[in-house]
Enzyme design. Structure first.
Site, short mmCIF file in Angstrom:
data_model
loop_
_atom_site.label_atom_id
_atom_site.label_comp_id
_atom_site.label_asym_id
_atom_site.label_seq_id
_atom_site.Cartn_x
_atom_site.Cartn_y
_atom_site.Cartn_z
CB SER A 157 -0.93 0.01 1.22
OG SER A 157 -0.19 0.22 2.41
N GLY A 158 0.25 2.40 -0.15
CA GLY A 158 0.98 3.65 -0.06
C GLY A 158 1.99 3.87 -1.17
NE ARG A 284 -5.75 -0.16 2.38
CZ ARG A 284 -5.61 1.00 1.74
NH1 ARG A 284 -6.40 2.01 2.05
NH2 ARG A 284 -4.70 1.14 0.79
#
Length: 423
Positions: A157-158, A284
């Site tokens: 992620s990110g 999410r």
């Protein structure tokens, strides 16, 4: 009567982790953080959050901790605000007979290769892609996809490890580095394969989905290639009706195709002409402070909705009439190695811009910062609200340029480079 518990499996280090615990308290539930290292999350100690130290990568140890807690107080829900532990939380919720998404669907979704195959098989538009297990396969995949390609891990992620590669040499170099890693930034084992995909140049957006409903479309700003650091977001995105419909419809189709449809999903897309192609689906809530923008712009508390869903409570996505209408965030990144100076003055200048509602620099004065390779390289943020996206965006950009950015000065020798923010 013993107060019920909401179990939080690990956390993200910034943004919504703290808010999950706060919303649980607001609903009369005790939040409990299960973590291998609670010190990773400073807010836990600052807020007096109850914590249990356990190896969250060990299913047996984690289950023993959960059953021990359940023997003393009723467990009302299980969640995680971390990309890396959403599947673990879903599995625990299922074992306890509590609300949550399908753990199998979440696990498959977190594997971007499996996710892409499922979406393509369901007819959901995606970029051309291929999966590679070694450098030779990555080079061959890039030749098959054609043109510049994006090479990235199949989990993460990110924007960690995501890079634009323009020729076979760049592909080989980046693939070699990714494939050499046996564990990720959280210390979890990596799958040993990477994704090579078509580089799309159209505008980038995200659609925040809850259940099977598109809540809002967000305009995304990213830094210059070859990395894809998110530098800002605007809520809501301003688009022609046909493109707005294509983004929302494609995002919902993607969620359905992946067997999700419970709670929040953050769907990232790029426009390819008028076709909305899914870059990835995250099972999410969004990061990058997007839930806070949605709350300010639309009056919809996505964090609260996620907590309520986990507790089996009804969720209201209608928003409130007193919301601002639009909200924007801009992140500060360094264009070259720099030192943070006059932090207080920079923050004060940013806050003085009309429309600014929140501002922060993440490091103290005297810290050396370097150009961002992923979200950990962001130095601070400003959030602005307004009646229209153009108004909030202009305020955020002004506060960034004339406020926070004034804290960056050319680096001097002898000042240590800052440590990366933990994931």
């Amino acid at each position: 009567m013993t107060t019920p518990l909401l179990l939080l499996v690990e956390s993200n280090t910034t943004g919504t982790g703290r808010q999950f615990a706060a919303r649980a308290r607001d609903l009369g539930v005790v939040p409990v953080l299960l973590s291998a290292d609670p010190a990773r999350y400073p807010y836990a100690a600052e807020d007096g959050l109850r914590t249990v130290v356990v190896d969250t990568a060990d299913d047996d140890a984690l289950w023993a901790a959960v059953t021990g807690l359940a023997a003393a107080a009723p467990v009302a829900g299980v969640l995680s605000s971390s990309e890396y532990y959403v599947a673990t939380a879903a599995g625990l919720a299922a074992r306890l007979g509590l609300p949550g998404p399908s753990a199998d669907a979440v696990r498959a979704c977190r594997d971007k290769a499996a996710q892409r195959r499922a979406l393509a098989g369901a007819g959901v538009p995606v970029p051309r892609f291929s999966v590679a297990g070694d450098v030779a396969e990555a080079i061959a995949a890039a030749q098959w996809v054609g043109g510049p390609v994006v090479v990235k891990p199949v989990q993460g992620s990110g924007s960690l490890g995501v890079r634009l590669c323009r020729d076979r040499y760049e592909v080989a170099d980046h693939a070699k580095g990714l494939l050499a890693a046996t564990v990720n930034e959280r210390g979890l084992r990596t799958p040993g394969v990477i994704l090579v995909e078509q580089y799309l140049t159209g505008r980038e957006f995200s659609v925040e989905v809850f259940g099977e409903e598109a809540v809002v479309t967000v305009a995304k700003h990213v830094g210059a290639p070859p990395v894809f650091v998110e530098t800002g977001h605007d809520v809501p995105a301003v688009l022609p009706a046909a493109q707005a419909a294509a983004l929302a419809d494609t995002a919902v189709r993607a969620v359905e195709a992946l067997g999700l449809g419970w709670g929040a999903a953050h769907v990232e897309l790029r426009l390819d002409g008028d076709v909305a192609r899914v870059i990835e689906v995250n099972p999410r809530l969004a990061g990058g402070m997007i839930p806070e923008l949605v709350r300010r712009a639309r009056g919809i508390d996505l964090v609260g909705c996620q907590v309520r869903a986990a507790l089996g409570e009804p969720v209201d996505l209608t928003g409130t009439p007193d919301a601002a209408g639009a909200a924007s965030i801009r992140f500060l990144t360094a264009g070259a190695e720099s030192v943070l100076a006059d932090v207080a003055a920079a923050e004060a200048a940013a806050r003085a811009v009309p429309g600014v509602v929140d501002t922060a620099l993440y490091r103290p004065a005297g810290t050396t910062v370097v150009p961002a390779e992923d979200f950990r390289g962001r130095v601070g943020h400003v959030i602005a609200a307004g009646t229209a996206p153009g108004e909030s965006a202009e305020a955020a950009e002004t506060a960034l340029t004339l406020g926070l950015a004034t804290a960056l000065t050319p680096a001097t020798a002898g000042v240590p480079v800052r440590e990366a923010v933990p994931v």
